[in-house]
Enzyme design. Structure first.
Site, PDB file in Angstrom:
ATOM      1  N   HIS A 168      34.942  45.581  45.492  1.00  0.00           N
ATOM      2  CA  HIS A 168      34.708  45.053  44.148  1.00  0.00           C
ATOM      3  C   HIS A 168      33.223  45.003  43.809  1.00  0.00           C
ATOM      4  CE1 HIS A 168      38.901  42.954  44.434  1.00  0.00           C
ATOM      5  NE2 HIS A 168      38.993  44.241  44.235  1.00  0.00           N
ATOM      6  N   CYS A 213      24.485  55.809  32.643  1.00  0.00           N
ATOM      7  CA  CYS A 213      23.770  56.760  33.504  1.00  0.00           C
ATOM      8  C   CYS A 213      23.790  56.329  34.973  1.00  0.00           C
ATOM      9  CB  CYS A 213      22.335  56.972  33.023  1.00  0.00           C
ATOM     10  SG  CYS A 213      21.219  55.605  33.391  1.00  0.00           S
ATOM     11  N   CYS A 248      23.632  50.566  35.066  1.00  0.00           N
ATOM     12  CA  CYS A 248      23.919  51.051  33.711  1.00  0.00           C
ATOM     13  C   CYS A 248      25.299  51.709  33.727  1.00  0.00           C
ATOM     14  CB  CYS A 248      22.867  52.066  33.282  1.00  0.00           C
ATOM     15  SG  CYS A 248      23.300  52.909  31.746  1.00  0.00           S
ATOM     16  N   PHE A 290      38.553  31.955  43.870  1.00  0.00           N
ATOM     17  CA  PHE A 290      38.951  31.985  42.463  1.00  0.00           C
ATOM     18  C   PHE A 290      40.224  31.210  42.209  1.00  0.00           C
ATOM     19  CE2 PHE A 290      36.724  36.092  40.831  1.00  0.00           C
ATOM     20  CZ  PHE A 290      35.527  35.427  40.905  1.00  0.00           C
TER      21      PHE A 290
HETATM   22  P1  NAD Z   1      41.651  34.380  46.354  1.00  0.00           P
HETATM   23  O1  NAD Z   1      40.868  33.326  45.682  1.00  0.00           O
HETATM   24  O2  NAD Z   1      42.819  34.980  45.726  1.00  0.00           O
HETATM   25  O3  NAD Z   1      42.156  33.883  47.762  1.00  0.00           O
HETATM   26  C1  NAD Z   1      41.349  33.241  48.667  1.00  0.00           C
HETATM   27  C2  NAD Z   1      42.248  32.834  49.824  1.00  0.00           C
HETATM   28  O4  NAD Z   1      41.437  32.333  50.866  1.00  0.00           O
HETATM   29  C3  NAD Z   1      43.246  31.737  49.451  1.00  0.00           C
HETATM   30  O5  NAD Z   1      44.544  32.176  49.784  1.00  0.00           O
HETATM   31  C4  NAD Z   1      42.824  30.536  50.331  1.00  0.00           C
HETATM   32  O6  NAD Z   1      43.948  29.894  50.895  1.00  0.00           O
HETATM   33  C5  NAD Z   1      42.024  31.188  51.431  1.00  0.00           C
HETATM   34  N1  NAD Z   1      40.928  30.399  51.969  1.00  0.00           N
HETATM   35  C6  NAD Z   1      39.963  29.743  51.296  1.00  0.00           C
HETATM   36  N2  NAD Z   1      39.075  29.212  52.159  1.00  0.00           N
HETATM   37  C7  NAD Z   1      39.494  29.517  53.410  1.00  0.00           C
HETATM   38  C8  NAD Z   1      38.999  29.265  54.712  1.00  0.00           C
HETATM   39  N3  NAD Z   1      37.863  28.577  54.911  1.00  0.00           N
HETATM   40  N4  NAD Z   1      39.688  29.751  55.763  1.00  0.00           N
HETATM   41  C9  NAD Z   1      40.841  30.450  55.565  1.00  0.00           C
HETATM   42  N5  NAD Z   1      41.355  30.729  54.359  1.00  0.00           N
HETATM   43  C10 NAD Z   1      40.680  30.280  53.287  1.00  0.00           C
HETATM   44  O7  NAD Z   1      40.578  35.455  46.721  1.00  0.00           O
HETATM   45  P2  NAD Z   1      40.742  36.972  46.830  1.00  0.00           P
HETATM   46  O8  NAD Z   1      42.128  37.327  47.255  1.00  0.00           O
HETATM   47  O9  NAD Z   1      39.610  37.406  47.610  1.00  0.00           O
HETATM   48  O10 NAD Z   1      40.647  37.544  45.329  1.00  0.00           O
HETATM   49  C11 NAD Z   1      39.816  37.028  44.349  1.00  0.00           C
HETATM   50  C12 NAD Z   1      38.826  38.048  43.824  1.00  0.00           C
HETATM   51  O11 NAD Z   1      37.689  37.315  43.426  1.00  0.00           O
HETATM   52  C13 NAD Z   1      38.328  39.013  44.829  1.00  0.00           C
HETATM   53  O12 NAD Z   1      38.572  40.246  44.323  1.00  0.00           O
HETATM   54  C14 NAD Z   1      36.824  38.828  44.922  1.00  0.00           C
HETATM   55  O13 NAD Z   1      36.175  39.976  44.473  1.00  0.00           O
HETATM   56  C15 NAD Z   1      36.469  37.805  43.935  1.00  0.00           C
HETATM   57  N6  NAD Z   1      35.669  36.659  44.465  1.00  0.00           N
HETATM   58  C16 NAD Z   1      34.620  36.881  45.326  1.00  0.00           C
HETATM   59  C17 NAD Z   1      33.880  35.805  45.830  1.00  0.00           C
HETATM   60  C18 NAD Z   1      32.761  36.077  46.782  1.00  0.00           C
HETATM   61  O14 NAD Z   1      32.186  37.143  46.750  1.00  0.00           O
HETATM   62  N7  NAD Z   1      32.432  35.139  47.675  1.00  0.00           N
HETATM   63  C19 NAD Z   1      34.198  34.511  45.449  1.00  0.00           C
HETATM   64  C20 NAD Z   1      35.265  34.321  44.548  1.00  0.00           C
HETATM   65  C21 NAD Z   1      35.991  35.417  44.077  1.00  0.00           C
HETATM   66 ZN    ZN Z   2      21.331  54.171  31.606  1.00  0.00          ZN
END
Ligand code: NAD
Ligand code: ZN
Length: 253
Positions: free
Chosen positions: A125, A136, A133, A39
């Protein structure tokens, strides 16, 4: 072949070999090597869209329509993504009897698909691959929601109670899932090595777990491409790519 390991991988290998109960705490960074953007990084989703908060989602039909449009734009790539070496390396810890739990901020389900025992994966998350829903709690599958939405752009309602249906993920302003939080806390207090990987460690309450582990006497290791909010508290900080480093440190290809 320890001689072939990079210095960074060797720094990770020692604590992993010595540990008996590891919590792998993961963020979006563990899935970027599977092609799912994070993100906050360059090209990250939040550089393009302002996130839709929970209150807005509940209050406004237009916000819900926009939410589902975005969901379907990102869900396809997420469903097509394959687990990478980092997910497999985490699963490998379970094979060695060392994995207390995977505590993940991710919603992509790739830990389970990468071989981690589903019962040991705690999703803080939620999970984007199904919906619920809000009234419910009934589970709704994505495929029929998608088919109906693509036809009329109508945000889905619950077939049982008429309530608002939302993907089974946690939005800003939405309460954290109590059961997952409690299980994550228990695992954090039970571990002797807490490895935070691929998270900027800035999203609370999730980022509180590394500090809890540290205060409870566990070793705190951070593996991340960029500096995190908690580097100053860790026993071990490695800056680099998760797949190659964790794979090498654990002998997983
Ligand atoms: P973030 O985007 O804040 O941080 C990601 C971190 O990962 C960064 O600091 C970056 O430097 C590092 N990074 C990226 N690629 C890397 C690699 N290959 N090796 C090592 N480091 C690497 O993400 P976050 O702290 O997880 O928070 C964002 C929120 O967004 C989370 O709560 C999550 O739920 C959600 N999200 C989930 C997904 C998914 O499910 N794949 C994707 C995007 C965001
Ligand atoms: Zn319902």
């Amino acid at each position: 072949m320890i001689g072939a390991l990079s210095a960074e991988a060797r720094r990770l290998k020692g604590p992993i070999d010595r540990a008996r109960r590891i919590v792998a705490f993961t963020g979006a960074g563990i899935s970027t090597e599977s092609g799912i953007p994070d993100f906050r990084g360059p090209g990250g989703i939040w550089t393009k869209f302002r996130p839709i908060g929970f209150d807005e989602f509940v209050a406004s039909g237009e916000a819900r329509r926009e939410y589902w449009r975005r969901r379907f734009a990102t869900l396809g790539p997420m469903e097509r993504a394959r687990p990478n070496r980092g997910h497999r390396a985490v699963a490998g810890l379970a094979g060695r009897g060392k994995l207390e739990a995977v505590v993940t901020q991710n919603i992509d389900g790739l830990h389970q698909r990468g071989g981690a025992p589903p019962g040991r994966v705690i999703e803080l998350h939620g999970n984007a691959t199904y919906a619920r829903c809000l009234d419910c709690g009934e589970r709704h599958e994505i495929a029929p929601i998608r088919a109906a939405f693509l036809e009329r752009e109508e945000p889905p309602l619950c077939r049982t109670c008429g309530g608002i249906v939302k993907s089974a993920t946690i939005s800003f302003g939405q309460a954290m899932p109590q059961d997952a939080m409690a299980r994550a806390e228990a695992a954090t207090l039970a571990c002797d090595l807490f490895m935070a990987m691929g998270s900027s460690l800035t999203v609370y309450p999730a980022a509180a777990f590394p500090l809890l582990a540290k205060r409870n006497g566990a070793t705190l290791a951070i593996l991340n491409r960029d500096a995190t909010g908690l580097d100053g508290y860790a026993d071990l900080v490695v800056h680099g790519e998760i797949g190659p480093l964790l794979g090498a440190a654990t002998g997983v290809d």
